[in-house]
Scaffold this motif. Structure first.
Motif, PDB file in Angstrom:
ATOM      1  N   LEU A 295      -6.471 -41.820  -9.505  1.00  0.00           N
ATOM      2  CA  LEU A 295      -7.423 -40.975 -10.221  1.00  0.00           C
ATOM      3  C   LEU A 295      -8.814 -41.093  -9.590  1.00  0.00           C
ATOM      4  O   LEU A 295      -9.516 -40.082  -9.423  1.00  0.00           O
ATOM      5  N   CYS A 300     -11.711 -38.268 -10.067  1.00  0.00           N
ATOM      6  CA  CYS A 300     -11.774 -38.390 -11.521  1.00  0.00           C
ATOM      7  C   CYS A 300     -12.466 -39.702 -11.897  1.00  0.00           C
ATOM      8  O   CYS A 300     -12.619 -40.600 -11.065  1.00  0.00           O
ATOM      9  N   ARG A 301     -12.853 -39.809 -13.149  1.00  0.00           N
ATOM     10  CA  ARG A 301     -13.461 -41.046 -13.655  1.00  0.00           C
ATOM     11  C   ARG A 301     -12.520 -41.656 -14.698  1.00  0.00           C
ATOM     12  O   ARG A 301     -12.559 -41.297 -15.870  1.00  0.00           O
ATOM     13  N   PHE A 312      -9.195 -40.333 -18.686  1.00  0.00           N
ATOM     14  CA  PHE A 312      -9.991 -40.010 -17.503  1.00  0.00           C
ATOM     15  C   PHE A 312     -10.735 -38.697 -17.688  1.00  0.00           C
ATOM     16  O   PHE A 312     -10.332 -37.830 -18.469  1.00  0.00           O
ATOM     17  N   THR A 313     -11.827 -38.579 -16.945  1.00  0.00           N
ATOM     18  CA  THR A 313     -12.617 -37.350 -16.933  1.00  0.00           C
ATOM     19  C   THR A 313     -12.427 -36.687 -15.578  1.00  0.00           C
ATOM     20  O   THR A 313     -12.806 -37.269 -14.542  1.00  0.00           O
ATOM     21  N   PRO A 314     -11.820 -35.508 -15.527  1.00  0.00           N
ATOM     22  CA  PRO A 314     -11.635 -34.836 -14.240  1.00  0.00           C
ATOM     23  C   PRO A 314     -12.953 -34.246 -13.749  1.00  0.00           C
ATOM     24  O   PRO A 314     -13.896 -34.049 -14.540  1.00  0.00           O
ATOM     25  N   ALA A 318     -11.626 -29.832 -18.115  1.00  0.00           N
ATOM     26  CA  ALA A 318     -10.448 -30.598 -18.530  1.00  0.00           C
ATOM     27  C   ALA A 318      -9.345 -29.695 -19.079  1.00  0.00           C
ATOM     28  O   ALA A 318      -8.165 -29.905 -18.779  1.00  0.00           O
ATOM     29  N   CYS A 343     -12.361 -34.843 -21.596  1.00  0.00           N
ATOM     30  CA  CYS A 343     -11.488 -35.937 -21.173  1.00  0.00           C
ATOM     31  C   CYS A 343     -10.019 -35.593 -21.357  1.00  0.00           C
ATOM     32  O   CYS A 343      -9.651 -34.749 -22.178  1.00  0.00           O
ATOM     33  N   LEU A 365      -6.564 -29.978  -8.566  1.00  0.00           N
ATOM     34  CA  LEU A 365      -7.966 -30.207  -8.203  1.00  0.00           C
ATOM     35  C   LEU A 365      -8.303 -29.583  -6.855  1.00  0.00           C
ATOM     36  O   LEU A 365      -9.440 -29.139  -6.659  1.00  0.00           O
TER      37      LEU A 365
END
Length: 369
Positions: A295, A300-301, A312-314, A318, A343, A365
């Motif tokens: 990720l 991502c985060r 996760f935060t893309p 989202a 998220c 992505l």
């Protein structure tokens, strides 16, 4: 007269629990032959082979009622966890124990219950149905627990304080010592309910769980489930470990036979299968490390997790990522219902499922880039 006017006001405003999408639902919607579900935090290895054999053998007995109170299951749980059996209340999933605690402990229109925001929605839903005020303290931006803010919401009418450890949907976890501090700081009537649905996945478990500390924490109850580590989500089995006096009253009011015969047999078999338990832990911890790294690689985060999922935060919308993954046969969990529309949450799957998710996410992505 509108027949709805005959219902309780709490029911008229009720919004049901929102589960993850099913495999069949997505297969039909998108015309897909293969669908991977990584939305509901289920065991990536399925169910134990021993459990499956026991279920096949016991299926011939399904016309019988289970023994009242499930004493054999209670003894197995107590022995496995080293807890006094008089503390154990088995339930139709830990959801039933949550509901029973609210009904037994919280006075409608008088008492309140306290939790963090966001939290497992069943706390809020069942409190509302029971006519009990719900108070919530926001998590910090990094999803850590602001215990002082939680305590500030408590008063002499606080009946229950819910803390999920590790938390859902973030995976954040605290050591048991911090929860012991919280319990000792609560008002006299308040019971701290520590929901340990995911605690087996924390490293190390014994430093995060309060289950072994109940003798020194008289105002603490612990919730556990067989749905995650033990792979019995479809059979609905959980338990609460709590003060003996409270367990007595929950058992008095619990509906008879709420834990069915097959769930009881499967639960006892699951506790015996140490090989499957260790293999499941290894699969989750290995997959968690792999997905966290991937990720990050994809921009991502991911949030640090001690559970069998990762929030996760893309780097892009989202909801768009979620829908694009669905079209590729990958179901994960959007978190708008938790108040976190930016998220997503992905369950740890098997190695092939994890790789398929990463490949699909990379495609999505890339297409957004």
């Amino acid at each position: 007269m509108d027949p709805r006017d005959t219902l309780r006001p709490e029911v008229l405003e009720f919004t049901p629990y929102s589960p993850g999408l099913s495999i069949d639902e997505i297969r039909e919607r998108h015309g897909l032959a293969n669908v991977i579900k990584l939305a509901s935090n289920e065991n990536p290895l399925g169910a134990s082979p021993l459990v499956r054999r026991v279920l096949a053998r016991r299926s011939e007995s399904v016309f019988r009622y289970p023994q009242s109170g499930n004493p054999r299951l209670v003894r197995a749980i107590a022995d496995f966890h080293g807890v006094d059996p008089a503390r154990i209340v088995p339930g139709n999933g830990s959801d039933e124990i949550i509901d029973l605690m609210l009904r037994v402990k919280a006075r409608p229109g008088v008492d309140n219950v306290v939790a963090f925001q966001p939290c497992f929605s069943i706390y809020r839903l069942q409190a509302k149905l029971c006519g009990v005020e719900m108070r919530q303290a926001p998590l910090r931006q990094d999803f850590s627990f602001p215990f002082e803010e939680l305590l500030a919401l408590c008063d002499e009418n606080t009946a229950l304080v819910f803390v999920t450890n590790p938390d859902n949907p973030s995976g954040h976890a605290v050591k048991a010592a911090e929860l012991a501090y919280l319990a000792k700081a609560l008002p006299p009537r308040a019971l701290l309910v520590v929901d340990e649905a995911y605690v087996e996945f924390a490293e190390p478990e014994e430093e995060h769980s309060v289950l072994g500390r109940l003798d020194s924490l008289p105002n603490v109850a612990v919730l556990r489930t067989f749905s995650k580590l033990h792979g019995l989500a479809g059979l609905r089995l959980g338990f609460g470990a709590m003060p003996v006096w409270l367990a007595d009253y929950l058992l008095r009011v619990r509906l008879p036979f709420s834990v069915n015969l097959l769930a009881e047999a499967a639960g006892m078999a699951a506790l015996e299968d140490n090989h499957f338990r260790l293999a499941s832990l290894e699969a989750v911890r290995k997959g968690r490390a792999y997905l966290h790294a991937e990720l990050e690689r994809l921009g991502c985060r991911p949030s640090p997790s001690m559970a069998n999922f990762i929030l996760f935060t893309p780097p892009t919308d989202a909801q768009g990522v979620f829908q694009a993954l669905l079209a590729r046969g990958i179901i994960i969990r959007p978190l708008a219902s938790y108040g976190m529309p930016a998220c997503l949450r992905v369950s740890i799957g098997s190695d092939p499922e994890n790789r398929a998710f990463v490949q699909a996410l990379e495609e999505v992505l890339g297409n957004h880039g």
